[in-house]
Write a protein that holds these residues in place. Structure first.
Motif, mmCIF file in Angstrom:
data_model
loop_
_atom_site.group_PDB
_atom_site.id
_atom_site.type_symbol
_atom_site.label_atom_id
_atom_site.label_comp_id
_atom_site.label_asym_id
_atom_site.label_seq_id
_atom_site.Cartn_x
_atom_site.Cartn_y
_atom_site.Cartn_z
ATOM 1 N N VAL A 162 -11.458 -4.940 12.221
ATOM 2 C CA VAL A 162 -10.577 -6.114 12.297
ATOM 3 C C VAL A 162 -9.298 -5.764 13.053
ATOM 4 O O VAL A 162 -8.833 -6.529 13.909
ATOM 5 N N PHE A 163 -8.715 -4.592 12.751
ATOM 6 C CA PHE A 163 -7.508 -4.141 13.453
ATOM 7 C C PHE A 163 -7.765 -4.111 14.958
ATOM 8 O O PHE A 163 -6.993 -4.671 15.740
ATOM 9 N N HIS A 164 -8.846 -3.463 15.367
ATOM 10 C CA HIS A 164 -9.143 -3.347 16.803
ATOM 11 C C HIS A 164 -9.388 -4.709 17.447
ATOM 12 O O HIS A 164 -8.920 -4.952 18.567
ATOM 13 N N ALA A 165 -10.066 -5.591 16.766
ATOM 14 C CA ALA A 165 -10.322 -6.919 17.328
ATOM 15 C C ALA A 165 -9.016 -7.667 17.574
ATOM 16 O O ALA A 165 -8.832 -8.269 18.644
ATOM 17 N N GLU A 166 -8.112 -7.638 16.620
ATOM 18 C CA GLU A 166 -6.833 -8.343 16.767
ATOM 19 C C GLU A 166 -5.943 -7.684 17.817
ATOM 20 O O GLU A 166 -5.308 -8.364 18.623
ATOM 21 N N VAL A 167 -5.901 -6.370 17.820
ATOM 22 C CA VAL A 167 -5.039 -5.645 18.773
ATOM 23 C C VAL A 167 -5.570 -5.771 20.198
ATOM 24 O O VAL A 167 -4.789 -5.964 21.139
ATOM 25 N N GLU A 168 -6.874 -5.673 20.377
ATOM 26 C CA GLU A 168 -7.450 -5.807 21.720
ATOM 27 C C GLU A 168 -7.138 -7.170 22.319
ATOM 28 O O GLU A 168 -6.975 -7.290 23.535
ATOM 29 N N ALA A 169 -7.028 -8.186 21.486
ATOM 30 C CA ALA A 169 -6.697 -9.533 21.975
ATOM 31 C C ALA A 169 -5.293 -9.581 22.570
ATOM 32 O O ALA A 169 -4.995 -10.472 23.369
ATOM 33 N N THR A 170 -4.442 -8.621 22.235
ATOM 34 C CA THR A 170 -3.087 -8.568 22.803
ATOM 35 C C THR A 170 -3.067 -7.864 24.154
ATOM 36 O O THR A 170 -2.049 -7.883 24.845
ATOM 37 N N PHE A 203 -3.507 -4.578 24.385
ATOM 38 C CA PHE A 203 -3.114 -3.182 24.156
ATOM 39 C C PHE A 203 -4.283 -2.391 23.597
ATOM 40 O O PHE A 203 -5.148 -2.929 22.915
ATOM 41 N N ASP A 204 -4.290 -1.100 23.889
ATOM 42 C CA ASP A 204 -5.274 -0.172 23.358
ATOM 43 C C ASP A 204 -4.528 0.796 22.444
ATOM 44 O O ASP A 204 -4.052 1.841 22.886
ATOM 45 N N VAL A 205 -4.394 0.403 21.176
ATOM 46 C CA VAL A 205 -3.648 1.181 20.205
ATOM 47 C C VAL A 205 -4.498 1.305 18.947
ATOM 48 O O VAL A 205 -5.093 0.327 18.495
ATOM 49 N N LEU A 248 4.209 4.227 15.695
ATOM 50 C CA LEU A 248 5.212 3.381 16.357
ATOM 51 C C LEU A 248 6.144 2.717 15.343
ATOM 52 O O LEU A 248 7.375 2.719 15.521
ATOM 53 N N VAL A 249 5.567 2.151 14.290
ATOM 54 C CA VAL A 249 6.376 1.487 13.263
ATOM 55 C C VAL A 249 7.341 2.487 12.636
ATOM 56 O O VAL A 249 8.527 2.181 12.415
ATOM 57 N N THR A 250 6.873 3.686 12.376
ATOM 58 C CA THR A 250 7.692 4.693 11.708
ATOM 59 C C THR A 250 8.795 5.214 12.626
ATOM 60 O O THR A 250 9.938 5.373 12.191
ATOM 61 N N VAL A 251 8.477 5.466 13.880
ATOM 62 C CA VAL A 251 9.511 5.925 14.820
ATOM 63 C C VAL A 251 10.556 4.822 15.038
ATOM 64 O O VAL A 251 11.750 5.107 15.136
ATOM 65 N N ALA A 252 10.115 3.582 15.069
ATOM 66 C CA ALA A 252 11.077 2.471 15.202
ATOM 67 C C ALA A 252 12.020 2.431 14.011
ATOM 68 O O ALA A 252 13.214 2.156 14.160
ATOM 69 N N ALA A 253 11.506 2.721 12.812
ATOM 70 C CA ALA A 253 12.323 2.699 11.596
ATOM 71 C C ALA A 253 13.187 3.951 11.463
ATOM 72 O O ALA A 253 14.244 3.906 10.823
ATOM 73 N N GLN A 309 2.207 9.136 26.773
ATOM 74 C CA GLN A 309 1.481 8.800 28.008
ATOM 75 C C GLN A 309 1.473 7.299 28.267
ATOM 76 O O GLN A 309 1.535 6.864 29.415
ATOM 77 N N LYS A 310 1.402 6.516 27.200
ATOM 78 C CA LYS A 310 1.409 5.054 27.335
ATOM 79 C C LYS A 310 2.812 4.530 27.629
ATOM 80 O O LYS A 310 2.978 3.349 27.924
ATOM 81 N N GLY A 311 3.812 5.393 27.518
ATOM 82 C CA GLY A 311 5.189 4.989 27.793
ATOM 83 C C GLY A 311 5.882 4.342 26.600
ATOM 84 O O GLY A 311 6.952 3.758 26.755
#
Length: 157
Positions: A22-30, A32-34, A42-47, A76-78
């Motif tokens: 489910v995670f991959h299906a929703e994220v791929e729709a954006t 992004f390949d995460v 990402l969430v943790t580094v942002a916090a 690598q993804k920037g």
């Protein structure tokens, strides 16, 4: 003999498979390949701007050996920058890039939708209880993990 569908380990494994799909299906729709672990990083580094890789691994319950690969891919993804720590030259500290903040802004609603889909078979009160019980069960056996959760959590982590 206990039926397979009455074994928590079997059901947790199945739910994990579903959660990742489910995670991959929703994220791929954006666009992004995460992965789920990359999103957690990402969430943790942002916090926690300026967090080091070892602390990051503990905060997302990921093994220290392979966190470097997760971070490498995000660099690598920037999405992240990695620098030598001024306090400890052996440590690498992490910061979100503008691209990382933008990606997180796009990814967060998709991941929220994925969470809703994962719990869609439950009423709101049931979902709250389920999450409470998952946290309780996980916390009780945290130290048995090869990558236990470590450190203090901040909102969103």
């Amino acid at each position: 003999m206990t039926h397979l569908n009455d074994m928590p380990g079997h059901l947790i494994r199945r739910l994990q498979q579903i959660a990742v799909a489910v995670f991959h299906a929703e994220v791929e729709a954006t666009g992004f390949d995460v992965t789920p672990v990359q999103f957690a990083a990402l969430v943790t580094v942002a916090a926690w701007p300026g967090i080091d890789q070892i602390t990051l691994a503990g905060l997302i319950a990921y093994d220290r050996t392979t966190i470097a690969g997760v971070v490498d891919r995000l660099v690598q993804k920037g999405f992240l920058s990695r620098e030598v720590s001024e306090k400890d030259r052996r440590a690498r500290v992490l910061h979100m890039t503008p691209e990382g903040h933008a990606a997180l802004g796009t990814l967060t609603p998709a991941v929220a939708t994925a969470q809703d889909v994962m719990l869609s078979g439950l009423e709101k009160e049931e979902a709250d209880t389920f999450l409470h019980l998952l946290r309780k069960a996980t916390d009780a056996v945290n130290d048995l993990s090869r990558a236990p959760l470590r450190g203090h959590r901040k909102d969103g982590c």
